[in-house]
Design an enzyme around this catalytic site. Structure first.
Site, PDB file in Angstrom:
ATOM      1  CG  ASP A  63      -0.225  -0.275   2.536  1.00  0.00           C
ATOM      2  OD1 ASP A  63       1.014  -0.210   2.565  1.00  0.00           O
ATOM      3  OD2 ASP A  63      -0.910  -0.547   3.535  1.00  0.00           O
ATOM      4  CG  ASN A 131      -8.706  -0.161  11.295  1.00  0.00           C
ATOM      5  OD1 ASN A 131      -7.839  -0.938  10.867  1.00  0.00           O
ATOM      6  ND2 ASN A 131      -9.124   0.884  10.600  1.00  0.00           N
ATOM      7  CG  HIS A 133      -5.822  -1.455   8.264  1.00  0.00           C
ATOM      8  ND1 HIS A 133      -5.723  -0.082   8.290  1.00  0.00           N
ATOM      9  CD2 HIS A 133      -4.580  -1.910   8.565  1.00  0.00           C
ATOM     10  CE1 HIS A 133      -4.486   0.261   8.589  1.00  0.00           C
ATOM     11  NE2 HIS A 133      -3.769  -0.827   8.758  1.00  0.00           N
ATOM     12  CD  GLU A 138      -8.586   1.826   6.771  1.00  0.00           C
ATOM     13  OE1 GLU A 138      -8.425   0.946   7.629  1.00  0.00           O
ATOM     14  OE2 GLU A 138      -8.078   2.953   6.861  1.00  0.00           O
TER      15      GLU A 138
HETATM   16  C1  GLP Z   1      -0.340   0.821   8.048  1.00  0.00           C
HETATM   17  C2  GLP Z   1       0.491   0.354   6.871  1.00  0.00           C
HETATM   18  C3  GLP Z   1       0.307  -1.131   6.686  1.00  0.00           C
HETATM   19  C4  GLP Z   1       0.673  -1.820   8.001  1.00  0.00           C
HETATM   20  C5  GLP Z   1      -0.275  -1.400   9.112  1.00  0.00           C
HETATM   21  C6  GLP Z   1       0.127  -1.896  10.484  1.00  0.00           C
HETATM   22  O1  GLP Z   1      -1.637   1.026   7.643  1.00  0.00           O
HETATM   23  N1  GLP Z   1       0.143   1.070   5.673  1.00  0.00           N
HETATM   24  O2  GLP Z   1       1.119  -1.594   5.623  1.00  0.00           O
HETATM   25  O3  GLP Z   1       0.631  -3.209   7.824  1.00  0.00           O
HETATM   26  O4  GLP Z   1      -0.361  -0.015   9.176  1.00  0.00           O
HETATM   27  O5  GLP Z   1       1.189  -1.105  10.991  1.00  0.00           O
HETATM   28  P1  GLP Z   1       1.982  -1.375  12.328  1.00  0.00           P
HETATM   29  O6  GLP Z   1       2.721  -2.642  12.131  1.00  0.00           O
HETATM   30  O7  GLP Z   1       2.911  -0.205  12.499  1.00  0.00           O
HETATM   31  O8  GLP Z   1       0.978  -1.459  13.400  1.00  0.00           O
END
Ligand code: GLP
Length: 238
Positions: A63, A131, A133, A138
């Protein structure tokens, strides 16, 4: 889903790295989809010690934020710093998502056509969003199957990667849930006490669009690695 719990980031990163190395040793030109954020950082740090196994590996991001005023906090900068540079992967083997274009729809189409041609993804490395995702898929009434522009929830807009951004991105470009589920193998990394609710929902085993990560139950080759840490108490019951 194979679920494993870890006491430290270090051991979780090491185990995840072993799973990734198994794949790139088996298929040297494996297509890897790489999430950003804090969860996979220990994994990427471990992989950096084994760059020789990535001489033919290919990378597609999961992403990208849309609307950042600089490259700081972007998924591209992260991938460059933690994956491309340490693993010596040239741009030619990396599909960059270009969000600074006139038509983001056309960019999604370009990414999707590339994935249809070069895919499916051999190994998809995911982090669990606060959340629930996956990428920027989302929680919603419906999930999008393929590459699309997503409207970000306040939780995603509060992500630490963009804490220094002048204005918070309202949208992101992301691979879709079907693109993720089409991967031959998936590693889901879960770390952070703030993921308690999403982790509980995932581990309930029920599949719902309100927690996109629960769709991983439909895949038969998923390793879910969970860091206990402060979340120890609630994960013990599962
Ligand atoms: C963001 C990133 C994702 C990632 C997610 C979890 O939305 N764009 O690619 O997997 O958050 O992030 P974290 O591991 O920092 O909690």
């Amino acid at each position: 889903m194979r679920i494993q719990y870890f006491e430290s980031e270090e051991t979780m990163g090491q185990q995840a790295a072993e799973l990734v190395l198994q794949e790139v040793k088996r298929k040297t030109n494996a297509l890897l989809c790489t999430a950003t954020g804090s969860s996979p950082k220990p994994l990427y740090r471990h992989l950096a010690k084994h760059d020789k196994f990535f001489a033919n590996a290919r990378i597609i991001p999961l992403d990208e934020w849309i609307g950042l005023s600089s490259t700081e906090g972007s998924c591209h900068s992260y991938i460059n710093e933690y994956i491309l540079q340490p693993l010596k992967i040239p741009i030619a083997r990396y599909l960059s998502f270009n969000v600074n274009v006139k038509s983001l729809e056309r960019e999604c189409k370009r990414v999707q056509e590339w994935l249809n041609r070069e895919g499916p993804i051999d190994l998809c490395i995911l982090g669990l969003g606060k959340n629930g995702h996956l990428g920027f898929n989302e929680p919603a009434d419906e999930l999008q199957p393929h590459c699309h522009i997503a409207n970000l929830t306040p939780e995603s807009q509060g992500h630490h990667m963009i804490s220094g951004a002048e204005s918070k991105p309202a949208q992101g470009l992301t691979l879709g849930i079907q693109d993720i589920l089409a991967a031959k193998k998936i590693i889901l990394l879960v770390s952070g006490a703030h993921k308690k609710d999403a982790t509980e929902q995932l581990l309930s085993g029920k599949i719902t669009t309100n927690c996109p990560a629960t769709w991983l139950w439909k895949h038969d080759n998923v390793d879910c690695l969970i860091l206990k840490g402060k979340t120890k108490k609630y994960v013990q019951q599962f």
